[in-house]
Design an enzyme around this catalytic site. Structure first.
Site: not given
Ligand code: PGA
Length: 250
Positions: A98, A11, A211, A96, A167, A173, A13
């Site tokens: 976000e 992903n 992460s 997601h 998640e 992140g 982003k």
């Molecule tokens: P990350 O993001 O691996 O940077 O924690 C995962 C995601 O939000 O899909």
């Protein structure tokens, strides 16, 4: 667990540029020799055409990070399933955290986007996950079950065609990863919920995201109900992403 090998999804982003994408994708492709898991990368919409052409003939599939709940028409800024299909998009991330957090997506929005994706021939990767406050209040199971329940209710027997991504918001992140035991316990809850809804729950890949990196991928992927990963930060570095893909190919 799902039968057809791990599914590993990058992903990206809101990252990338024509130049950066070309170099990242070419580095990923040149390291794919020892990778046997399923692989997809979810790019920002403007770069789907570029990625389609760079990935043509490879084993790396293409995904989007969102899809409209509407079919077509007066929805300024939205991108439809049919548009994504024009660029050979196979997957779309839906719901997601976000998007739930910054764009007001509700469980109902997520359920409708899932429905639209399934109707339009795109596999939705439906994200669920609790916040830190919810985990600390002991609400993890209730939250992920509520999020998935709306999607199941809206989509009926088609639910076996989705991919689920667990998640935990506090792990995205942040460098904080859920432990393999925490992850397995939530995945088992989600699997049981899917089993109650469809005879084909074993077909549903349940991914972990938050992460995931080269050091922790193997122990997470070893859990019986972890069928793959949704990888943010580490998917932007070819060497890191390839190490994770290799951990998923054992
Ligand atoms: P990350 O993001 O691996 O940077 O924690 C995962 C995601 O939000 O899909």
């Amino acid at each position: 667990m799902s039968m057809s090998g791990k599914l590993m999804v990058g992903n990206w982003k809101m990252n990338g540029s024509l130049a950066a994408n070309a170099s990242l994708l070419s580095d990923i492709l040149s390291g794919m020799g020892r990778v046997s898991c399923r692989v997809a990368v979810c790019l920002p919409a403007p770069y789907l055409a570029q990625a389609q052409s760079l990935l043509a003939g490879s084993a790396v599939e293409l995904g989007a990070q969102d899809v409209s709940a509407h079919e077509s028409g007066a929805y300024t800024g939205e991108v439809s399933c049919a548009m994504l299909r024009d660029f050979a998009v196979r997957y779309a991330i839906v719901g997601h955290s976000e998007r739930r957090q910054y764009h007001g997506e509700t469980d109902a929005t997520v359920a409708h986007k899932t429905q639209r994706a399934l109707a339009g021939g795109i596999t939705p990767i439906v994200c669920v996950g609790e916040s830190l406050a919810e985990r600390e209040a002991g609400q993890t199971e209730a939250v992920v079950k509520r999020q998935l329940a709306t999607v199941i209710h809206t989509n009926g027997h088609c639910i076996s065609e989705i991919v689920v991504a667990y998640e935990p918001v506090w792990a995205i992140g942040t460098g904080l990863t859920a432990t393999p035991e925490q992850v397995q316990s939530v995945h088992a809850v989600l699997r049981a919920q899917l089993l109650a809804a469809t005879a084909h729950a074993e077909r549903v890949s349940i991914l972990y995201g938050g992460s995931m990196n080269a050091a922790n991928a193997a122990s997470l992927l070893d859990q019986p109900d972890v069928d793959g990963g949704l990888i943010g930060g580490a998917s932007l570095k070819a060497a890191d992403f390839l190490s994770i893909l290799k951990a998923a190919s054992r």
